[in-house]
Each structure stands twice: as C-alpha cells, then as structure tokens.
Design an enzyme around this catalytic site. Structure first.
Site: not given
Ligand code: NAD
Length: 368
Positions: A142, A192, A225, A249, A253
């Site tokens: 970001y 990852k 993942d 992020d 959630d």
C-alpha cells in the site's frame, strides 16, 4: 506504574454514544477497584472539523503523543462526505496513525459462546474462539514505490510494489512475539514465500528474531492462501497470526466475520516502545460512525468497551482487570441481553446502548 493517562476521542455519529458507556466503565474501575486513570478528552473527525476547520487539531495531536494510550470512537458521516479530501474526517485518524507511527495493528477475533450462532460458520468451529491477527500497518504494497498507472505501448499499466525492509519486519515480529507471551505463546507467520521474494525475506527475518530473543514462543509459518483456508476450516488452531499489510487486511476481515457482528470487534494499533517500556497505542472499535442508527440508542457499545479492555491489558498492565471486564461482557451476553444488532434469537432481552452499559456495570458489581 504511575497513574496511567488516556486520551478519549469520541469522534462522530455513534462514537460519542458508545464512548459514554466506556466512561461509565472507567468510572467503575476507579470507584470499585481503585484504578485511577488520568482521562482527558478532545475532538477528532467531523467534530474537530466543525470547531477547528481540520479533522485533528495540532494540540490534539501533541496530546496524543504524550499519553499512555488513545481511545477513539469513530469518525465520519454524510455531513462531511463532500469535504475536500485533505480535511475529511478519516484524515484525522490517518494522521494519528502516521505521526504516532503505529506499525502493528492488532485485530482480535473472539467468539463469545452466547453469540456463536451469529457466525456464518458452525457453532463448534467458532465457539470459544480467541485469536489475534497482527497486521503490519505502515509499509508493504500500500506504500511501496514505484506505484502508479503508466502508459506502455498502446495500453495502460497499473503498478504497485511490495517492499519490506528487515527493520520493518523485525519490529512487527517483535510486537507479535511479545503479544503471544501474554496469551497462549504461539505465533503463526503468514506470507507467500513460495512466490514472493518479500515473503522469503519476511520468513527469514521472523526466524532470526525468534531465534535471537523469543525461542520460548512456539513459531510456525504458513502460506497466506492456506492461512485463509485454515481460518474458516479450523480457526481455533491459531493464537497469534503475524502477517503483512495486504494479507493482514484480508485475513483480519475474514477472521472478524467468524465472530458475527461489527458491534463486537475491538482493535489496537501499537508503535515503538516509549520511555516507560510500553508501546505507543491507539485503541478503537473496528466499526464506523453508523449514521443509520446515530442518536437512536441502538448502538452496541461492546466493541468500544472491549477496546478499553485491550488498553487495560496492553497499555496499563491490568490484565486481571481486563479479564474481569471481558468476563462481565460474556456474562451479560450469556444472560441473553442484546442490543439491536444482535437480535434474532428467541427469549433474549433487547436493550438500548445505555441499557447494555447498565447490564455490564451490574455484572462488574457481581464480580466483586
Ligand atoms: P459502519 O461501520 O459505520 O456501519 C456499517 C453497518 O454496521 C451499519 O448498518 C451500522 O448501523 C452497523 N453498525 C456499525 N457499528 C455498530 C454498532 N456499534 N452497533 C450496532 N450496529 C453497528 O460503516 P459504514 O456505514 O460503511 O460507514 C459509515 C461512516 O463511518 C462513513 O463515514 C465511514 O467513512 C466511516 N467509517 C469510519 C471508521 C472509523 O472511524 N474507524 C471505520 C469505518 C467507516
């Protein structure tokens, strides 16, 4: 510890309504447990814009840098939707996070037994769940450069860069290990590393920090993942999950929804340790200012009260009192006391925002 200091920023919409109940809880701990807190209060968001023409006054920012912890309600609302970007209510929140350098975002996902049926997952998978996601908050994709949309040949290309320095990874890893030591002493780090160099470095640095200073904490690694899958398959296998800004992020959630309602979710953002050894800290409910229910006594104050419980635990060294407060909330929910966001079951007692405050104070009294 000398008297701890807390700056309260109620903000907009339901922010002041839920904060009123927190003030009552703070008063209870002062009266009944001799836990004095030096509380000050100021404006943020639209409320600050109305008075000062900016969403966070410089004096408020300076105060936030001095106190042991900041507790924020919520900011924003339709009245401010058309303001210039630079003075929108959310900018007040972003300024606090940036200038306090709050790089470690803690999002607990805790499922109270009485609310297990509100989860989208089966009761036995979520009942009693108590995990925390530690998300790196100030770097990663970001913020990385280069970024932008450029022309290449006859088409446009969108570019963002995932970039992490060793020191950025190290400080958030330390924050996760410190947190784990106050809980079940387990960290699972997610990246990852199979396809991203930044993930390889992330894993290396987390291992180095672990070996050097936190070998007593159980550490595992997981590809993000797979982590998402495991969060909905068997979330109780985790204690603390450590991850970067982007994966955090999404995973936070996802974890939040395991617990049912936005009105129940606290958070903390922590920075570097201050002179007293405790980190700079801002605590806030995950929810926004909820303009659709503002002023109707419908807001659930529990997310904000649980945010205060986090402040008790992580900024004021009052873990036992935080346990007491969380147990009181659990007890109230077990009695079937519910604000409007948690209705839908048979035989529950609907209450207003202040009614929930009354019930929590009564349970605290009963805990003595
Ligand atoms: P929201 O979280 O305010 O509300 C989403 C839904 O959840 C609404 O139906 C609301 O009534 C309900 N809800 C939220 N908190 C609740 C509570 N404590 N008790 C009962 N019900 C609750 O999100 P939104 O509607 O997308 O945004 C509204 C405003 O809040 C916007 O201006 C947005 O920018 C701002 N916002 C602020 C923050 C923050 O201050 N950290 C976070 C998100 C959104």
């Amino acid at each position: 510890m000398s008297t701890p200091s807390l700056l309260i920023l109620p903000g907009d919409g339901i922010g002041p309504e839920v904060m009123e109940q927190v003030r009552r809880v703070i008063g209870w701990f002062d009266d009944k447990r001799g836990l004095a807190i030096d509380v000050s209060e100021d404006l943020v968001g639209g409320a600050a814009y109305d008075k000062h023409g900016v969403p966070l006054a410089d004096e408020t920012m300076a105060k936030a840098q001095e106190v042991d912890a900041v507790l924020l309600g919520a900011v924003g609302g339709p009245k401010y939707d058309n303001l210039d970007f630079s003075v929108k209510p959310e900018r007040g929140l972003l300024r606090l996070r940036k200038e306090m350098d709050l790089f470690s975002n803690l999002r607990p996902a805790q499922c109270f037994d009485a609310l297990a049926d509100f989860s989208s997952l089966k009761r036995d998978i979520v009942a009693g769940l108590d995990i925390v996601i530690v998300r790196e908050l100030t770097s990663g994709v970001y913020f990385g450069e280069p970024r932008g949309i450029i022309e290449e040949g006859n088409e446009r290309v969108g570019i963002n860069t995932q970039r992490y320095t060793e020191s950025e990874i190290e400080r958030v890893a330390r924050s996760a290990f410190e947190l784990a030591r106050r809980r079940s002493n387990k960290v699972c780090s997610m990246e990852k590393a199979n396809v991203m160099e930044s993930g390889i470095l992330w894993r290396d640095v987390v291992n180095e920090v672990h070996q050097a200073d936190y070998a007593d904490v159980e550490l595992s690694h997981m590809y993000a993942d797979n982590g998402a899958m495991q969060l909905v398959r068997a979330p109780k296998q985790f204690d603390v999950i450590l991850t970067d800004n982007l994966f955090g992020d999404i995973l936070s959630d996802c974890a939040a929804m395991l617990t049912g309602s936005l009105g129940m979710l606290p958070s903390a953002s922590l920075g570097a340790p201050m002179e007293n050894g405790r980190p700079k800290a801002m605590y806030e409910p995950v929810h926004g200012s909820a303009p659709d229910i503002t002023g109707q006594g419908k807001a659930n104050p529990i997310a904000c009260i649980l945010s205060f419980a986090m402040a008790l635990r992580y900024s004021f060294d009052q873990g036992a009192e935080a346990d007491r407060l969380e147990a009181a909330i659990e007890g109230v929910l077990a009695d079937g006391v519910r604000t409007a966001d948690l209705l839908g079951e048979e035989g529950v007692t609907p209450v207003s925002t202040s009614g929930m405050g009354d019930a929590i104070l009564a349970k605290l009294d009963a805990s003595l």
